[in-house]
Design an enzyme around this catalytic site. Structure first.
Site, PDB file in Angstrom:
ATOM      1  N   ARG A  69      39.342 -42.544  44.811  1.00 45.59           N
ATOM      2  CA  ARG A  69      40.020 -41.567  45.050  1.00 45.59           C
ATOM      3  C   ARG A  69      41.203 -42.521  44.658  1.00 45.59           C
ATOM      4  O   ARG A  69      41.946 -41.833  43.468  1.00 45.59           O
ATOM      5  CB  ARG A  69      40.157 -41.051  45.683  1.00 45.59           C
ATOM      6  CG  ARG A  69      39.748 -40.385  46.016  1.00 45.59           C
ATOM      7  CD  ARG A  69      40.365 -39.100  47.438  1.00 45.59           C
ATOM      8  NE  ARG A  69      38.826 -38.245  48.103  1.00 45.59           N
ATOM      9  CZ  ARG A  69      38.406 -36.892  48.551  1.00 45.59           C
ATOM     10  NH1 ARG A  69      38.751 -36.504  47.345  1.00 45.59           N
ATOM     11  NH2 ARG A  69      37.261 -36.489  48.751  1.00 45.59           N
ATOM     12  N   GLY A  97      40.775 -33.896  47.008  1.00 43.37           N
ATOM     13  CA  GLY A  97      41.140 -34.207  45.700  1.00 43.37           C
ATOM     14  C   GLY A  97      42.374 -33.784  44.515  1.00 43.37           C
ATOM     15  O   GLY A  97      41.855 -34.875  43.305  1.00 43.37           O
ATOM     16  N   ASP A 148      41.997 -30.000  41.127  1.00 41.59           N
ATOM     17  CA  ASP A 148      41.359 -31.804  40.387  1.00 41.59           C
ATOM     18  C   ASP A 148      40.496 -31.103  39.644  1.00 41.59           C
ATOM     19  O   ASP A 148      40.771 -31.243  38.490  1.00 41.59           O
ATOM     20  CB  ASP A 148      40.633 -32.135  41.661  1.00 41.59           C
ATOM     21  CG  ASP A 148      40.209 -31.848  42.623  1.00 41.59           C
ATOM     22  OD1 ASP A 148      39.025 -31.005  42.422  1.00 41.59           O
ATOM     23  OD2 ASP A 148      39.438 -32.333  43.662  1.00 41.59           O
ATOM     24  N   LYS A 186      34.746 -28.629  33.144  1.00 41.45           N
ATOM     25  CA  LYS A 186      33.651 -28.768  32.684  1.00 41.45           C
ATOM     26  C   LYS A 186      33.967 -27.935  31.679  1.00 41.45           C
ATOM     27  O   LYS A 186      33.984 -26.708  31.596  1.00 41.45           O
ATOM     28  CB  LYS A 186      32.811 -29.058  34.080  1.00 41.45           C
ATOM     29  CG  LYS A 186      33.306 -30.372  34.300  1.00 41.45           C
ATOM     30  CD  LYS A 186      32.060 -30.443  35.412  1.00 41.45           C
ATOM     31  CE  LYS A 186      32.289 -32.160  36.359  1.00 41.45           C
ATOM     32  NZ  LYS A 186      31.601 -31.947  36.660  1.00 41.45           N
ATOM     33  N   ASP A 199      34.521 -26.855  38.678  1.00 46.57           N
ATOM     34  CA  ASP A 199      33.619 -27.655  37.872  1.00 46.57           C
ATOM     35  C   ASP A 199      31.925 -26.349  38.056  1.00 46.57           C
ATOM     36  O   ASP A 199      31.683 -25.277  37.650  1.00 46.57           O
ATOM     37  CB  ASP A 199      32.579 -28.236  38.792  1.00 46.57           C
ATOM     38  CG  ASP A 199      30.901 -28.509  38.099  1.00 46.57           C
ATOM     39  OD1 ASP A 199      30.313 -28.062  37.526  1.00 46.57           O
ATOM     40  OD2 ASP A 199      30.517 -29.442  39.188  1.00 46.57           O
ATOM     41  N   ASP A 212      36.303 -38.104  43.839  1.00 45.09           N
ATOM     42  CA  ASP A 212      35.823 -39.174  44.746  1.00 45.09           C
ATOM     43  C   ASP A 212      34.275 -39.445  44.575  1.00 45.09           C
ATOM     44  O   ASP A 212      33.919 -37.991  43.970  1.00 45.09           O
ATOM     45  CB  ASP A 212      35.701 -38.667  45.914  1.00 45.09           C
ATOM     46  CG  ASP A 212      35.555 -37.234  46.833  1.00 45.09           C
ATOM     47  OD1 ASP A 212      35.438 -36.356  46.193  1.00 45.09           O
ATOM     48  OD2 ASP A 212      34.281 -38.151  47.571  1.00 45.09           O
TER      49      ASP A 212
END
Ligand code: IMP
Ligand code: MG
Length: 189
Positions: free
Chosen positions: A176, A56, A112, A143, A115, A170
């Protein structure tokens, strides 16, 4: 004007769902310039090794190092926690380790998105055991509910609890190449 994309039949269980622009490419580029200025200031006179977390990070990574005005070396690590899903599988697997020697070096890990925090925590533990001189973390996105017991040194944007795609991120390995970041509307249109 908000940009919306409809996922066609090639997206399996995501077909028929929509993507909505969350962060425009201009906002991303502006923020990356600010992050690069901060990193360049912190590493003035040093040559950090930037370790990108594949897959990512690749677009963010390329844009970030080109905005920096200190020299850096690059390397990559590949881990996996998602299995073509929109939630973590709960286990992190190391798919490709770093190739360079980070002994005595300043290391910056480039992610990237953070989370659940499982991946970055795994990376931190792994690098803790190394003899690096310093280890810092940069993430384009985090997040807003993520809880970590250590600090992310450079963060691009804090985003709400949505699955996002584009700019390297993605959806089942696709999307992407989008220049902006979009969120997946999972409640229909
Ligand atoms: P974590 O281990 O749950 O923090 O997730 C980290 C990795 O999962 C990131 O490096 C991404 O590759 C992927 N990921 C997490 N959230 C998203 C998302 O919203 N869109 C796409 N990939 C994501
Ligand atoms: Mg990742």
């Amino acid at each position: 004007m908000t940009k919306t994309l409809l996922l066609d039949d090639n997206y399996g269980k995501f077909s028929g769902l929509t993507l909505h622009e969350m962060i425009s490419s201009e906002q991303i580029q502006n923020r990356i310039k600010e992050m690069a200025i901060e990193i360049s200031r912190d590493y003035a006179g040093k040559t950090p090794i930037m370790i990108g977390v594949l897959n990512g990070c690749f677009i963010f990574f390329a844009d970030l190092i080109r905005e920096m005005n200190v020299q850096s070396e690059v390397d990559f690590i590949k881990i996996s926690s998602y299995a073509n899903e929109t939630r973590t599988s709960g286990t992190v697997r190391l798919l490709k380790d770093i190739s360079c020697d980070i002994t005595g070096r300043d290391v910056i890990v480039i992610e990237d998105i953070i989370d659940s925090g499982l991946s970055i925590d795994f990376l931190r533990r792994r690098l803790q055991d190394s003899q690096a001189k310093s280890v810092k973390f940069a993430a384009l996105l985090i997040k807003d509910y993520t809880e970590l017991d250590f600090e992310i040194d450079y963060t691009g944007f804090t985003i709400p609890d949505k699955f996002v795609v584009g700019y390297g991120l993605d959806l089942a390995q696709k999307m992407r190449n989008l220049k902006s970041i979009y969120y997946l509307n999972q409640e229909g249109h």
